[in-house]
Write a protein that holds these residues in place. Structure first.
Motif, short mmCIF file in Angstrom:
data_model
loop_
_atom_site.label_atom_id
_atom_site.label_comp_id
_atom_site.label_asym_id
_atom_site.label_seq_id
_atom_site.Cartn_x
_atom_site.Cartn_y
_atom_site.Cartn_z
N GLU A 50 -35.91 17.47 -8.74
CA GLU A 50 -34.97 17.51 -9.86
C GLU A 50 -34.77 18.97 -10.27
N GLU A 51 -34.08 19.71 -9.41
CA GLU A 51 -33.92 21.14 -9.64
C GLU A 51 -32.58 21.61 -9.10
N LEU A 52 -31.90 22.43 -9.86
CA LEU A 52 -30.68 23.07 -9.39
C LEU A 52 -31.05 24.51 -9.02
N PRO A 53 -31.32 24.78 -7.74
CA PRO A 53 -31.87 26.08 -7.36
C PRO A 53 -30.92 27.24 -7.60
N THR A 54 -29.62 26.98 -7.52
CA THR A 54 -28.65 28.06 -7.70
C THR A 54 -28.75 28.70 -9.08
N GLU A 55 -29.28 27.95 -10.05
CA GLU A 55 -29.45 28.48 -11.40
C GLU A 55 -30.92 28.51 -11.82
N LYS A 105 -30.12 18.74 -14.92
CA LYS A 105 -30.22 17.97 -16.17
C LYS A 105 -28.92 17.32 -16.60
N THR A 106 -27.82 17.58 -15.92
CA THR A 106 -26.54 17.02 -16.35
C THR A 106 -25.95 16.13 -15.28
N ARG A 107 -24.90 15.41 -15.65
CA ARG A 107 -24.20 14.58 -14.66
C ARG A 107 -23.55 15.45 -13.59
N ASP A 108 -23.03 16.60 -13.97
CA ASP A 108 -22.44 17.50 -12.98
C ASP A 108 -23.50 17.99 -11.99
N ASP A 109 -24.72 18.26 -12.49
CA ASP A 109 -25.81 18.64 -11.59
C ASP A 109 -26.09 17.53 -10.58
N ALA A 110 -26.12 16.29 -11.08
CA ALA A 110 -26.38 15.15 -10.21
C ALA A 110 -25.29 15.01 -9.15
N LEU A 111 -24.04 15.19 -9.55
CA LEU A 111 -22.93 15.11 -8.61
C LEU A 111 -23.04 16.19 -7.53
N THR A 112 -23.48 17.37 -7.94
CA THR A 112 -23.65 18.46 -6.98
C THR A 112 -24.73 18.12 -5.95
N LEU A 113 -25.91 17.74 -6.41
CA LEU A 113 -27.03 17.48 -5.51
C LEU A 113 -26.76 16.28 -4.60
#
Length: 440
Positions: free
Chosen positions: A160-165, A170-178
């Motif tokens: 559960e990590e967005l490495p680019t940042e 933690k957001t729906r957009d993050d989930a859509l990206t991953l």
């Protein structure tokens, strides 16, 4: 009151882990105002036998239960699925109250057709709104069946990590990206490592038709002989299942990862398997088990496998031992007639570092590693039914301290920390395209 991310020996997870220990509040906090009596919880699932299921099934049967808070016995509770024109009113029994519904027809949720229906459950002035999907997951003849048909799990592991940042996703957009990155690789399955992920990941997986493995952080060497630790693990398991048991994407509850074999550990883990089955008998239960490695044959005989619904193992042949060419002669066997998932497999590669295939940490080495793994998978026992390589994208870990190639990052990602595709990404993508065709 404070948010404290300190790790302790008698906690789940314990002190020793291999991911970034984020602090602070990393998920949504919601205050909900309710009437005095309200719908506290519910569960609904498909009952129809798998042999009678079709993509659009007529006369399907579903059942479930409702739990109210602050209500009296006899309170009227209405369950409605508007699109199917189904509505039923029951009387609350002052405890969890069962119900059943007959649906004139239902379009089944699957990885190729993630159909969901709005559902409302009302009691007094309170109305609960949700989206549900109806599907059946089960084991038959050493295979996993989704809606009565064999499904091959083309997966990948995910933190559960967005490495680019360099932060929690933690957001729906993050989930859509991953999850979008996973779909680019033609995945239909994700192992959520090594803890329950946030609700956005689950909801987006529901909407996209991505199957999920959800896990509690019973990880490595926790204190298996401590009754209080078992109590904490059971509590986390109950919280995970309570939150997500109406999510069609979740098909496997996992009770742990790479727990070293001992009688004490096996009894501890069996307690968790039994608890998961009691809380939800509509899904499969597993854990990442241990393997008995041998030059002649690698044997999957972890005693915990006797209790799980499927057998799942992590293996890193060609990374932590020998070269990828070792896979050419590696043989596998399992003592269990159950579906087999390779729940982790991987090799590190620093994104953008190129060399010959014998040079560790190069993208070429990782590419060679996966090419040999794919060929080895063709010789797996006939219960081989899925794989989740470690891992979709590089993630931060204080244990990974090689200053040249890691610098605080676990580099086993098929994507780099800026989202760039490594060469191995395309090896898996091609393999998954072939496996999708083979299992249509």
């Amino acid at each position: 009151m404070k948010v404290d991310n300190k790790r302790h020996k008698d906690e789940v997870p314990t002190v020793n882990t291999d991911w970034w220990n984020y602090g602070g509040i990393t998920r949504d906090v919601v205050l909900v105002e309710t009437p005095q009596a309200f719908v506290q919880d519910y569960f609904i699932h498909l009952d129809t036998e798998a042999s009678a299921l079709k993509p659009i099934t007529k006369k399907a049967e579903v059942s479930g239960w409702v739990k109210l808070n602050g209500a009296s016995k006899g309170e009227k509770v209405t369950v409605e699925i508007p699109e199917l024109k189904v509505k039923k009113t029951i009387e609350y029994q002052d405890s969890i109250t069962q119900f059943s519904l007959k649906l004139p027809k239902v379009e089944l949720w699957s990885d190729v057709n993630p159909k969901r229906y709005d559902i409302t459950i009302s009691a007094g002035s309170d109305v609960l709104h949700d989206k549900v999907g109806f599907r059946k997951i089960e084991v038959s003849d050493k295979k996993i069946l989704l809606n009565g048909k064999t499904v091959f799990l083309r997966g990948v592991c995910l933190h559960e990590e967005l490495p680019t940042e360099m932060r929690r996703a933690k957001t729906r957009d993050d989930a859509l990206t991953l999850l979008g990155w996973a779909q680019e690789m033609n995945c239909n399955f994700i192992r959520l490592a090594h803890y329950p992920h946030n609700e956005h990941i689950i909801e987006v997986a529901d909407s996209l038709g991505i199957l999920l493995w959800s896990e509690i952080p019973v990880y490595w060497t926790i204190d298996f002989g401590n009754p209080e630790v078992l109590k904490k693990a059971k509590h986390q398991l109950k919280e995970m299942i309570t939150r997500d048991r109406n999510r069609p994407s979740v098909i496997i509850w996992s009770v742990g990862n790479e727990t070293p074999v001992s009688p004490t550990r096996t009894e501890f883990m069996k307690e968790l398997v039994d608890t998961a089955h009691k809380l939800d008998d509509t899904r499969l239960v597993s854990a990442a088990l241990e393997v008995h490695y041998n030059p002649e044959k690698n044997t999957i005989d972890d005693p915990l496998g006797a209790y799980t619904d499927i057998v799942s193992v992590n293996e890193y042949l060609g990374w932590y031992g020998g070269l990828p060419s070792y896979c050419e002669s590696a043989q596998w066997e399992t003592i269990y007639d159950k579906p087999l998932i390779i729940s982790e497999v991987g090799a590190g590669a620093t994104p953008g570092f190129h060399s010959d295939s014998l040079t560790r940490w190069s993208e070429e080495y990782q590419e060679w590693f996966y090419k040999e793994q794919v060929k080895m998978m063709e010789r797996m026992p006939d219960n081989y039914t899925g794989i989740t390589p470690w891992i979709l994208v590089d993630f931060r870990s204080p244990k990974r301290n090689n200053p040249t190639y890691q610098d605080g990052w676990n580099r086993k990602g098929l994507k780099g920390d800026q989202g760039e595709k490594k060469k191995a990404f395309f090896v898996l993508k091609k393999y998954y395209e072939e496996m999708e065709k083979a299992h249509k």
